[in-house]
Design an enzyme around this catalytic site. Structure first.
Site: not given
Ligand code: F6R
Length: 603
Positions: A2, A27, A74, A100-101, A478, A482, A485, A501, A598
């Site tokens: 947030c 955020r 968020w 926020n939290g 990575e 990406k 995402e 495997h 983020k």
């Protein structure tokens, strides 16, 4: 997560609040809201969905006030509805709060407040805060005392900003979630992060856990929870507001991918001795790492992939090292002692999982160091030492330039640690000379049209696989992260040798395999790619023009010739572009992928 913004000053706060929310939308973007106060009451407007929904609803409205707070959410408690959007009010509309939290004891506090007749209209944990403040004010306390008492009762993490209907002030407190104050001639800002108000001021003070701020038009009073005065240094941030704007790019992500040559030049500047081919890192005294026997790197997501890259280079330089997922770093993490250096790799410096691992490492007696992009972030304050990656602000939710800068800082650290220990570090000369050409080589990858063509060619595939060996392995991980995402398509990264495997069972003509060649046992990586090709998978080779993999591959994404230390970073830039173009074809909201934010400030 947030984003919080607040402004107290001359003139209408609404423009500053909306600009701040726009700059903080990275955020969280499940809902947005503002509250303003003009001396005669509080007006709140809030909407589920993106900030643009709120802005549209405000068109033609004369919302005015010299004191205001805002929030972009968020969701953690309750779905993204109008009711759950912040700001929240208490039993009356005289107190408004953004948060926020996570308030861990919110259920217990709600029960207690219900016994006093309070009714709740949202599913959020936040709503208890304005109710508590209102309750204490109703019992006769002054606002500041009521605010202090209310936040003192919260368990969990918070950055809170509150305002009341009849005072030109914002009350704020932090515990575990970031808050920064910005000072300008016409007033004072409060925000979760500096880019929120960078267009207005670059003079900032970071609040610390336990700080309580009362912000008036004329200044700020800072105390701890017990009311003792505290001072926090005012500093100037050297980020340019231009850096936080999209400019001519369609998306922040594309802009940030293209900023990598400059970002890396900044990352390296003054940190290497080109003549001796050594990493200098003047942040540390000579011999500072002499007593380090082993290194543990802790991180999440993309930063974990950079940590993995760093740990491989540390091992190459002769230093015993492992990368560990911060959220798994707990009771079962490997032992630490006074010879252990624990490095937290975190772009934001605010990732709750990483902070909590860092605190565990400190408690266990390790020496700690953080590698981060954000000056004054929580990680910089709780670690013993810090190194800034100097990548500049990164707004796109998908991390791009910060990965490259983190990996380079870790490579420099690997050389420096090995030298301090007296190891014969083979890394330095090759690394230092490779870093000199890296920005120009990245420019070459950026100017090629290969990535866009490959994204179009394999558009509509069932799944996307990424393989690599050695330093190519974190790049494969990575590349896949990406891709999933921002495209929402299925993608997985594997160590090339692992393909046979198990994952090979998934390989079909509809699953392109991106093979990263870094010059480390490429023949074995090629063998893995051929095993996939035999099962019909199209192969995309990331390698130099004259590499023998081009003869086997269906498509080629050219990577300039470079030693393994930087070849992986060049391949990664190519993969970032493929993901970007694939997501663009699918018309995804590239800078703000669904369900993500983020900075993940919850565990
Ligand atoms: C992926 C991404 C995340 C972050 C992760 C850690 O593109 O951005 O996976 O890397 O949430 O964040 P920091 O580096 O801020 O600790």
């Amino acid at each position: 997560m947030c984003g919080i913004i607040g402004h107290v000053g001359e003139g209408n706060a609404i423009d500053a609040l909306l600009t701040g929310l726009e700059n903080l939308e990275y955020r969280g973007y499940d809902s947005a809201g503002v509250a303003v106060q003009n001396g005669s009451g509080i007006e709140i407007r809030k909407r589920s969905g993106r900030l643009s929904e709120l802005k549209t609803s405000l068109l033609g409205e004369q919302l005015e006030g010299e004191v205001g707070i805002g929030h972009t959410r968020w969701s953690t408690h309750g779905p993204p509805t109008d009711e759950n959007a912040h700001p929240h009010t208490g039993a009356t509309d005289d107190v408004a709060v953004v948060h926020n939290g996570i308030v861990e004891n919110y259920a217990e506090l709600r029960e207690r407040l219900r016994e006093h007749g309070h009714e709740f209209t949202s599913d959020t944990d936040t709503e208890v805060i304005p109710h508590l403040i209102g309750q204490y004010v109703a019992e006769g306390m002054a606002t500041e005392a009521a605010f202090r008492r209310a936040v003192g009762e919260l368990e969990g993490s918070y950055a809170v900003a509150a305002m009341v209907s009849d005072e030109r002030a914002i009350y704020a407190a932090r515990q575990g979630s970031p808050l920064v104050v910005g000072v300008e001639d016409e007033g004072v800002f409060l925000a979760s992060d500096v880019p929120a108000f960078l267009e207005y001021t670059d003079t900032v003070a970071y609040l610390e856990d336990g700080d309580v701020a009362v912000i008036h038009p004329g200044g700020i009073e800072l105390t701890d929870l017990a009311g003792r005065s505290v001072t926090r240094e005012l500093r100037t941030v050297d980020w340019d507001p231009e850096q936080t704007a999209k400019g001519t790019y369609d998306h922040f992500m594309l802009k940030e991918i293209h900023e990598q040559p400059t970002a890396l030049a900044q990352t390296v500047e003054g940190r290497v001795d080109r003549r001796s081919g050594a990493a200098t890192l003047a942040e540390f005294e000579p011999g500072d790492f002499a007593g380090i026997d082993r290194v543990q790197l802790i991180a999440c997501g993309t930063s974990y992939h950079a940590a993995l890259y760093g740990s491989l280079l540390l091992n190459d330089a002769g230093v015993d090292s492992r990368a560990l997922l911060a959220n798994e770093y707990g009771d079962r993490s490997p032992p630490v002692d006074e010879g252990t250096l624990v490095i937290a790799v975190t772009q934001s410096g605010e990732t709750a999982d990483t902070l909590s691992a860092l605190r565990r490492a400190t408690a266990a007696g390790a020496r700690t160091l953080t590698v981060t992009n954000v000056v004054g972030s929580t990680a910089t304050r709780i670690a013993d030492d810090r190194i800034l990656i100097r990548a500049g602000p990164e707004i796109g939710v998908a991390a791009t330039k910060t990965f490259s800068s983190q990996a380079v800082v870790l490579a420099l650290l690997a050389d420096r640690i090995a030298r301090d220990r007296g190891d014969d570090s083979p890394l330095g000369p090759t690394l230092v000379s490779a870093l000199k050409t890296l920005p120009r080589q990245i420019e070459r990858v950026l100017s090629s049209t290969d990535a866009g063509a490959i994204a179009r060619r394999y558009h509509g595939s069932r799944s996307y696989f990424f393989i690599g060996r050695g330093l190519g392995y974190p790049v494969a991980l990575e590349g896949a992260l990406k891709f999933k995402e921002i495209t929402y398509e299925h993608a997985e990264g594997f160590a090339a040798g692992e393909l046979k495997h198990g994952p090979l069972a998934l390989v079909t003509p509809e699953t392109p395999v991106f093979a990263v060649f870094t010059g480390e046992e490429d023949a074995r990586t090629l063998k893995s790619a051929e095993e996939a090709a035999t099962r019909g998978a199209p192969i995309v080779a990331l390698c130099p023009a004259d590499h023998r993999a081009t003869a086997v591959a269906d498509a080629h994404l050219e990577i300039p010739d470079a030693p393994p230390e930087t070849a992986g970073l060049l391949a990664n830039v190519g993969l970032q572009l493929v993901s970007y173009h694939a997501a663009d074809l699918l018309e995804r909201p590239i800078d703000k992928p669904r369900n993500l934010a983020k900075s993940v400030t919850v565990e």
